[in-house]
Write an enzyme that holds these catalytic residues in place. Structure first.
Site, PDB file in Angstrom:
ATOM      1  N   THR B  30      55.889 -37.213 -64.108  1.00 36.33           N
ATOM      2  CA  THR B  30      56.934 -36.592 -64.272  1.00 36.33           C
ATOM      3  C   THR B  30      57.503 -37.256 -66.094  1.00 36.33           C
ATOM      4  O   THR B  30      56.915 -38.485 -66.113  1.00 36.33           O
ATOM      5  CB  THR B  30      57.673 -37.155 -63.770  1.00 36.33           C
ATOM      6  OG1 THR B  30      58.101 -36.645 -62.170  1.00 36.33           O
ATOM      7  CG2 THR B  30      59.623 -36.561 -64.185  1.00 36.33           C
ATOM      8  N   LYS B 141      50.744 -41.697 -58.050  1.00 36.93           N
ATOM      9  CA  LYS B 141      52.046 -40.708 -57.385  1.00 36.93           C
ATOM     10  C   LYS B 141      51.149 -39.656 -56.517  1.00 36.93           C
ATOM     11  O   LYS B 141      51.717 -38.877 -57.282  1.00 36.93           O
ATOM     12  CB  LYS B 141      51.998 -40.668 -58.621  1.00 36.93           C
ATOM     13  CG  LYS B 141      53.889 -40.383 -58.839  1.00 36.93           C
ATOM     14  CD  LYS B 141      54.279 -40.656 -60.551  1.00 36.93           C
ATOM     15  CE  LYS B 141      56.356 -40.096 -59.997  1.00 36.93           C
ATOM     16  NZ  LYS B 141      56.699 -40.960 -60.555  1.00 36.93           N
ATOM     17  N   GLU B 174      59.364 -52.071 -55.282  1.00 37.82           N
ATOM     18  CA  GLU B 174      59.672 -51.361 -56.239  1.00 37.82           C
ATOM     19  C   GLU B 174      61.302 -51.075 -56.346  1.00 37.82           C
ATOM     20  O   GLU B 174      61.901 -50.910 -55.511  1.00 37.82           O
ATOM     21  CB  GLU B 174      58.583 -50.852 -56.862  1.00 37.82           C
ATOM     22  CG  GLU B 174      58.792 -49.067 -55.507  1.00 37.82           C
ATOM     23  CD  GLU B 174      57.822 -48.825 -55.427  1.00 37.82           C
ATOM     24  OE1 GLU B 174      57.212 -48.348 -56.075  1.00 37.82           O
ATOM     25  OE2 GLU B 174      57.893 -48.278 -54.292  1.00 37.82           O
TER      26      GLU B 174
END
Lengths: 272, 272
Positions: B30, B141, B174
């Site tokens: 992204t 990712k 995270e």
């Protein structure tokens, strides 16, 4: 031949914004269709409903799904697939609770269906890729399947038919696309699926039918040594039935009368 | 405004047979686009290449990707998304090694970009949903994001801006869509991402820039108590920059000079 419906319409392709693609935010079912009859329909529906409950998705109407599958299959034999996603995203992980799910239904003819009633033993191996422990996703058939993809990359030898997977603590869980059973005397043992793994419809059928042969069914946490020492092993899947294992890595297994009977019993219930 | 290219063609929709949907078999990035400039392009490419290596995908040409993103964004400001999947399936987990990947590139304008240079502190909570430990998928990712979806379902209060996630052993990893930093004196500490989590591009940028402010950067396995006792906390993301935390559950944090300077330094590098 491959036909798809998306939300009931002949397929125009899935939006790249669909959360099924973006996050694997959804569920699927793979169904054997024998001459137009959906095999184990109730068990597939039950698992789909469980998955919807776990992920917070609204489950489509069972009659609608059945109708859509049959509108594609007609009286043919093959494989249907249902994919249910949370629908098109909002940007980011937060979903709009008003968003309608996306319902995909597909069908293709499949020359390996129904499998032979006397299913040939298959060779299996133990995979290096481990299943992560995630109780929130255990048992359901969700779209996050990278561990299975990585595990299936581990070998190319076509004579090996399945790979068994351990969890990150080293306990046996399942095959890459099957569930596992061990035979010890009159006990039929299958790994507990409370921390990872998919609770297969054929597994459920095997557990239901085994007592008819005088077998006691037990779910346990099992180390791989236990499988290597078992009298017989079998793996099962909704498209292939219950297959005895000929070998696991370098350990060979003899045919087992109990497994032969169970395989036939399962075949009659699933594929007739 | 939402535009997509699939393998370079204006979007006709993704095939339901694509392994990105079927298994989450793929990766995404992204990207913040500021007046036509792709923010942190090199860091995004590096992570994409690492993911391709881990999953055994062939990485698209960097120039082609850059060109496709810019063909959609023009000189506008917004968010681009790249999704790379293993392409249309073979049936089952085994992929055809000859299968070409599917490359999706999308762009939409985004009113929150660029974020303010003085980023307002946000409130955060600790999520119940844990991250499973899977070293094979840590750092990259990939498209298997159900844990983040479930974690984000835990609250609806819009005043809470982020949820922090622990791994199944209880260590901090995270935020749901961010990475975490703790300040202890002159040490800037961020959780190790060797067992789960996404190694963010902004995280990499923060780690690169922090020494300019005299901060020593350390990666460690951290328990949540450590965060609650830290001088200051911040979370970072490629679209929002480095945001200080105002609070974590019921613990409040005072503004920190180091974080204010770091936030501005990161902003200049990412969003100018």
């Amino acid at each position: 031949l491959s036909l798809w419906l998306i939300n009931g319409e002949a397929c125009q392709g899935l939006s790249p914004l669909d959360r099924g693609l973006a996050y694997g935010d959804g569920l699927f079912e793979t169904l054997a269709i024998i001459r137009g009859r959906i095999s184990l329909w109730d068990l597939h529906l039950q698992r789909l409903a469980l998955g919807c409950d776990r992920l917070g998705l609204s489950c489509p109407d069972a009659g609608l799904l059945h109708c859509e599958v049959q509108s594609l299959s007609g009286q043919e034999t093959g494989v249907a697939k249902i994919i249910l996603t949370r629908g098109q995203g909002a940007v980011g992980y937060l979903a709009d609770p008003q968003q309608a799910p996306t319902r995909l239904v597909g069908f293709r003819t499949h020359p390996q269906l129904p499998p032979a009633r006397e299913i040939a033993p298959i060779r299996a191996r133990i995979c290096q890729t481990r299943l992560a422990i995630q109780p929130r996703l255990a048992g359901i058939k969700h779209l996050n399947r990278l561990e299975q993809v990585l595990a299936r990359q581990e070998w190319t030898d076509p004579s090996i038919g399945e790979g068994l997977m351990l969890d990150s603590e080293g306990f046996l869980v399942e095959g890459i696309s099957s569930n596992l059973f061990l035979l010890e005397g009159e006990r039929l043992i299958t790994p507990l699926l409370d921390r990872c793994g998919v609770a297969g419809t054929l597994r459920r059928l095997v557990m239901t039918l085994a007592p008819q042969l005088g077998l006691e069914v037990v779910e346990e946490r099992l180390l791989p040594e236990r499988a290597l020492q078992a009298e017989a092993l079998g793996v099962c899947n909704a498209l292939t039935g219950l297959s005895p294992l000929a070998s696991l890595d370098s350990t060979d297994f003899k045919p087992s009368r109990h497994f032969t009977q169970l395989t036939a019993l399962v075949w009659d219930a699933a594929f007739q």
